[in-house]
Design a protein around this motif. Sequence first.
Motif, short mmCIF file in Angstrom:
data_model
loop_
_atom_site.label_atom_id
_atom_site.label_comp_id
_atom_site.label_asym_id
_atom_site.label_seq_id
_atom_site.Cartn_x
_atom_site.Cartn_y
_atom_site.Cartn_z
N GLU A 104 0.81 -1.22 0.00
CA GLU A 104 0.00 0.00 0.00
C GLU A 104 0.84 1.27 0.00
O GLU A 104 1.97 1.29 0.48
N ARG A 105 0.25 2.33 -0.53
CA ARG A 105 0.76 3.70 -0.46
C ARG A 105 2.21 3.86 -0.93
O ARG A 105 3.04 4.47 -0.25
N TYR A 130 -3.30 -7.34 8.85
CA TYR A 130 -2.47 -6.15 8.97
C TYR A 130 -1.51 -6.26 10.16
O TYR A 130 -1.10 -5.26 10.74
N ASP A 207 0.24 3.06 7.36
CA ASP A 207 0.12 4.16 6.37
C ASP A 207 1.35 5.04 6.40
O ASP A 207 1.81 5.43 7.49
N GLU A 256 -3.62 8.92 10.33
CA GLU A 256 -3.02 8.08 9.29
C GLU A 256 -3.13 8.79 7.95
O GLU A 256 -3.54 9.95 7.89
N GLY A 276 -10.65 3.09 8.64
CA GLY A 276 -10.45 2.09 7.59
C GLY A 276 -10.73 2.68 6.21
O GLY A 276 -10.26 3.76 5.88
N GLN A 313 -9.79 10.10 1.24
CA GLN A 313 -8.74 10.02 2.26
C GLN A 313 -7.43 10.45 1.61
O GLN A 313 -7.11 9.99 0.51
C1 GAL Z 1 -7.03 2.63 5.80
C2 GAL Z 1 -5.67 2.95 5.23
C3 GAL Z 1 -5.57 2.23 3.90
C4 GAL Z 1 -5.75 0.74 4.17
C5 GAL Z 1 -7.05 0.49 4.89
C6 GAL Z 1 -7.23 -0.96 5.25
O1 GAL Z 1 -7.24 3.29 7.01
O2 GAL Z 1 -5.52 4.32 5.07
O3 GAL Z 1 -4.33 2.52 3.30
O4 GAL Z 1 -4.69 0.28 4.95
O5 GAL Z 1 -7.14 1.26 6.06
O6 GAL Z 1 -8.41 -1.14 6.00
#
Ligand code: GAL
Length: 374
Positions: A104-105, A130, A207, A256, A276, A313
């Motif tokens: 991610e990211r 996670y 994140d 985050e 999330g 987000q």
């Molecule tokens: C968010 C986060 C995303 C991903 C997601 C998973 O809060 O910013 O990048 O990780 O949760 O639920």
Amino acid sequence: MKLLCLLFFLIIVADPCSSQNTFFEPGAIWKDTEGKHINAHGGGIYSEGDTYYWYGEHKGQSSIAQVGVRVYSSSDLYNWKNEGIALAVSNDLDSEITKGSVIERPKVIYNNKTGKYVMWFHLELKNQGYAAARTGVAISDSPTGPFKYLKSYRPNANVWPLNFPLSNQKRTKKNELYEWWTPEWKAALIEGLYVRRDFREGQMSRDMTVFVDDDGKAYHIHSSEENQTLHISELTDDYLDFTSRWTRMKPGGQNEAPAVFKHNDTYYMITSGLTGWAPNAARSFSAKSIWGPWKSLGNPATGKLAQVTFNSQSTYVLTVNGVEDTFLYMGDRWNPKNHIDGRYIWLPIKIKNKKPEIEWLDKWDLSKYNSIQP
Ligand code: GAL
């Protein structure tokens, strides 16, 4: 002749491949130059010369990594050419970035000293949800890749943050188990419960973003301590490791999705809260030093749907080339039922009285706006 003209008109107008985007339309399907919705979620941009590179998570219906990190290129920010997979997942089941892991990211920066492109990202190991909470790093000779995966870990093992009093380091309460969300838990966490717990193994990193300062120093900013506190860490000169200098930002602040930018010696940060995939109200901060203290400036989103940041987000703030002081908010409108259909919310940031502001626009282009407001 008339017929020929009509035919010509039809080819030019009706051919989706020849149509050029001339504006941003936040939340709409955003087609690349081949006519496909862009697949680069949780993305970031690196620019070189006249070219922007947009890296992001290639998603399918689910969010699990089946392909890797995709990269697109553009010279105008409206029209993006698919440049393929910058970092591919591995088919080797033993690899940390095996197909089925979570990537991610991704954020890419260029290192002047080594001449290498460095990609940092959030990595979760396959079949562990996670829980791993690692940051990963990959390297390439070219902005479009292929990036070679180097390693992943929980950073800052065996080093205390710069802003962590000795008394907190030495605190040896026998049983540091608290019931989550109680006032005792919150107080303990602010004073370093999880920093102590993870001292030896390294701090959690979910994140994240990276930021390169004017002096070439790079920083890794990530959600840590069970997502309750952001950590800001200096990277080594080659950008491939952590130097051991790090700090906690807003302990217990539950931030985050960090995105950092700088204007006139002031650092700004935009983050989200913790809900999330569901959107929440963004937050903004400013500081005179990357190490803080960071001042809370409230929700940068204004107007209708500000409380859910226009259903987005944050993922990155782009400083637009050649247009002085022009900053662009990049956010994701996630679609957890069908991740590939996630949308991109790009909006201009205005800085009014040293505070970032983002308002909704249905359609907009760069010619009509300037970030810095009188
Ligand atoms: C968010 C986060 C995303 C991903 C997601 C998973 O809060 O910013 O990048 O990780 O949760 O639920």
